[in-house]
Enzyme design. Structure first.
Site, PDB file in Angstrom:
ATOM      1  N   ARG A   1      -1.169  22.270 -14.793  1.00  0.00           N
ATOM      2  CA  ARG A   1      -0.222  21.212 -15.171  1.00  0.00           C
ATOM      3  C   ARG A   1      -0.427  20.756 -16.619  1.00  0.00           C
ATOM      4  NH1 ARG A   1       2.126  16.251 -11.478  1.00  0.00           N
ATOM      5  NH2 ARG A   1       3.413  15.338 -13.110  1.00  0.00           N
TER       6      ARG A   1
ATOM      7  N   HIS B   1       1.731  17.684 -27.003  1.00  0.00           N
ATOM      8  CA  HIS B   1       1.441  16.276 -26.713  1.00  0.00           C
ATOM      9  C   HIS B   1       0.155  15.766 -27.366  1.00  0.00           C
ATOM     10  CE1 HIS B   1       4.762  16.744 -23.977  1.00  0.00           C
ATOM     11  NE2 HIS B   1       4.645  15.532 -23.500  1.00  0.00           N
TER      12      HIS B   1
ATOM     13  N   LYS C   1       9.251  22.841 -13.998  1.00  0.00           N
ATOM     14  CA  LYS C   1       8.298  21.759 -13.738  1.00  0.00           C
ATOM     15  C   LYS C   1       7.848  21.781 -12.276  1.00  0.00           C
ATOM     16  CE  LYS C   1       6.697  17.259 -14.493  1.00  0.00           C
ATOM     17  NZ  LYS C   1       6.734  16.038 -15.242  1.00  0.00           N
TER      18      LYS C   1
ATOM     19  N   GLU D   1      -2.976  17.754 -11.965  1.00  0.00           N
ATOM     20  CA  GLU D   1      -3.370  18.160 -13.320  1.00  0.00           C
ATOM     21  C   GLU D   1      -4.857  18.496 -13.420  1.00  0.00           C
ATOM     22  OE1 GLU D   1      -1.284  16.135 -16.491  1.00  0.00           O
ATOM     23  OE2 GLU D   1      -2.891  16.635 -17.871  1.00  0.00           O
TER      24      GLU D   1
ATOM     25  N   HIS E   1       9.629   9.485 -28.194  1.00  0.00           N
ATOM     26  CA  HIS E   1       8.647  10.390 -27.573  1.00  0.00           C
ATOM     27  C   HIS E   1       9.023  11.861 -27.801  1.00  0.00           C
ATOM     28  CE1 HIS E   1       5.762  12.037 -24.745  1.00  0.00           C
ATOM     29  NE2 HIS E   1       6.751  12.655 -24.110  1.00  0.00           N
TER      30      HIS E   1
ATOM     31  N   GLU F   1      11.982  18.269 -24.644  1.00  0.00           N
ATOM     32  CA  GLU F   1      11.250  18.608 -23.409  1.00  0.00           C
ATOM     33  C   GLU F   1      11.901  19.813 -22.707  1.00  0.00           C
ATOM     34  OE1 GLU F   1       8.395  17.255 -22.482  1.00  0.00           O
ATOM     35  OE2 GLU F   1       8.290  15.249 -23.365  1.00  0.00           O
TER      36      GLU F   1
ATOM     37  N   HIS G   1       1.300  12.684 -29.115  1.00  0.00           N
ATOM     38  CA  HIS G   1       0.886  11.334 -28.702  1.00  0.00           C
ATOM     39  C   HIS G   1       0.230  10.586 -29.854  1.00  0.00           C
ATOM     40  CE1 HIS G   1       0.855  12.010 -24.048  1.00  0.00           C
ATOM     41  NE2 HIS G   1       2.013  11.586 -24.495  1.00  0.00           N
TER      42      HIS G   1
ATOM     43  N   ARG H   1       0.813  -1.231   0.000  1.00  0.00           N
ATOM     44  CA  ARG H   1       0.000   0.000   0.000  1.00  0.00           C
ATOM     45  C   ARG H   1       0.843   1.276   0.000  1.00  0.00           C
ATOM     46  NH1 ARG H   1      -3.553  -3.194   3.268  1.00  0.00           N
ATOM     47  NH2 ARG H   1      -5.284  -3.815   1.954  1.00  0.00           N
TER      48      ARG H   1
ATOM     49  N   ASN I   1       1.696  19.633 -21.331  1.00  0.00           N
ATOM     50  CA  ASN I   1       1.354  18.808 -22.489  1.00  0.00           C
ATOM     51  C   ASN I   1       1.465  19.575 -23.803  1.00  0.00           C
ATOM     52  OD1 ASN I   1       0.796  16.479 -20.977  1.00  0.00           O
ATOM     53  ND2 ASN I   1      -1.224  17.265 -20.449  1.00  0.00           N
TER      54      ASN I   1
ATOM     55  N   LYS J   1       4.049  11.437 -11.509  1.00  0.00           N
ATOM     56  CA  LYS J   1       3.178  10.620 -12.362  1.00  0.00           C
ATOM     57  C   LYS J   1       3.842   9.263 -12.538  1.00  0.00           C
ATOM     58  CE  LYS J   1       0.656  13.931 -15.208  1.00  0.00           C
ATOM     59  NZ  LYS J   1       0.484  14.479 -16.571  1.00  0.00           N
TER      60      LYS J   1
HETATM   61  N1  GLY Z   1       4.998  14.930 -18.269  1.00  0.00           N
HETATM   62  C1  GLY Z   1       3.900  15.764 -17.983  1.00  0.00           C
HETATM   63  C2  GLY Z   1       3.583  15.830 -16.533  1.00  0.00           C
HETATM   64  O1  GLY Z   1       4.364  15.372 -15.700  1.00  0.00           O
HETATM   65  O2  GLY Z   1       2.567  16.358 -16.175  1.00  0.00           O
END
Ligand code: GLY
Length: 372
Positions: free
Chosen positions: A246, A253, A232, A242, A271, A191, A257, A127, A250, A149
């Protein structure tokens, strides 16, 4: 123009209350891992999760640094296909076999794949076990290791299963980038450029002047990584899960994507390369919508091209998607809300914003011109 601080180690704090942590950036900081962890979280037993490539170049160094604290290593196959339920089960079971308990640490030592699945495993093991990110690629040092993430892919799409689970520390050793293939470094740089393009025109101007130094490993490299992590961290602090801001991360993206999915998440298109094309398209589309001056769009694209990054779908080896293919793939993006696509558009260099009401006819016209 920003001054470069005269220190070899930079510490970027991520302020998230009781889940706050540091990003320690520097040439050779891997050799300080034991102390960096122990001074913040005590000398805890840990297990290393890495992939076979990282194991070949750097595992013995990390094991030697951690000494008696290292209970063992779980080595995964390199590549995006590792981020699956199929690999997650054995990873968790191996960590349990190594005797990892609630108070121990999982160390995700690798690029984005290892960070994502290693962090996800840590978040569900018993957990939730604390984890430390030691990113080994430029992309993971400036993006995926920061912000919590974690996740895996499914046949339905990328990163659709996962958690928000912050690491307890990020150790970004810039010396590890020396063994990174040039194409991977360049893709990671997309990035870095993204942070300038989305919210910091001064940083973008600095990158235009100094990108060669960043690529060659001069003092600008640490500065660029530090600036990216600061950008960031600020966004994650403002919107960890997000819900708003946040989403700006993107930029490029939604298009990117879809291009990655079209290329089968393969070596055909990395990527960062997909994000480079996606950012170029976001600037061009914003210009067509009369939101962004043409000269800013051209400047963004010129810089990406100067660094050797692709900016057009036709540069994808093996062929580009049709407009309809791209639209279908974009509709599957996880940023779709109630059937409406979310775009990150721009008013200029460093001025990105979230747009949920894009005119689909204009989008189709744009894609028809880009992909026909
Ligand atoms: N890579 C995008 C984020 O971490 O929100």
């Amino acid at each position: 123009m920003q001054e470069i601080a005269n220190t070899n180690v930079r510490v970027v704090p991520v302020g998230l209350g009781e889940r706050s942590y540091d990003i320690v950036i520097g040439d050779g900081v891997l050799s300080q891992s034991r102390d960096l962890i122990a001074e913040r979280h005590g000398a805890r037993q840990c297990a290393i999760v890495c992939d076979a490539n990282v194991a070949r170049f750097h595992l013995e160094t990390l094991r030697a640094v951690l000494e008696d604290l290292c209970a063992g290593v779980v080595t995964l196959e390199p590549g995006e296909s590792t981020k699956s339920f199929y690999e997650l089960g054995p990873l968790c079971e191996n960590l349990l076999e190594l005797g990892i308990e609630r108070g121990d640490l999982v160390i995700a030592f690798g690029g984005g794949v290892v960070g994502d699945i290693g962090g996800f495993a840590a978040s569900i093991l018993r957990r939730g076990v604390d984890f430390v990110q030691i990113p080994t690629t430029l992309l993971s040092q400036v993006d995926s290791s920061v912000g919590g993430k974690t996740g895996i892919n499914t046949p339905q799409g990328k990163n659709l299963i996962g958690t928000f689970y912050q690491p307890r520390l990020v150790i970004a050793d810039t010396a590890l980038l020396e063994t990174l293939p040039e194409r991977q470094f360049r893709a990671g740089y997309a990035e870095v450029a993204k942070y300038g393009l989305l919210g910091d025109a001064d940083f973008f101007g600095w990158l235009e002047q100094n990108w060669r130094d960043v690529f060659s490993g001069g003092p600008g490299r640490i500065h660029a990584i530090e600036m990216s992590c600061k950008a960031k961290a600020a966004i994650v602090e403002a919107d960890e899960r997000e819900e708003s801001l946040r989403a700006l991360l993107n930029l490029g993206h939604t298009f990117g994507h879809a291009l990655e999915a079209f290329a089968g998440y393969s070596d055909r298109l990395l990527h960062g390369e997909a994000i480079s094309i996606g950012m170029a398209m976001a600037f061009e589309f914003s210009n067509e919508l009369e939101l962004c001056p043409g000269q800013d769009a051209q400047r963004a694209i010129r810089h990406l091209e100067a660094c050797g990054l692709p900016t057009r779908a036709e540069q994808i080896p093996g062929g580009k998607p049709t407009p309809q293919e791209l639209l279908t793939l974009m509709a599957q993006d996880k940023k779709v809300l109630s059937g409406v696509l979310t775009f990150i558009l721009v008013r200029g260099i460093g001025e990105a914003f979230v747009e949920r009401g894009v005119d689909m006819d204009k989008l189709e016209d744009f894609l028809t011109r880009k992909c026909s």
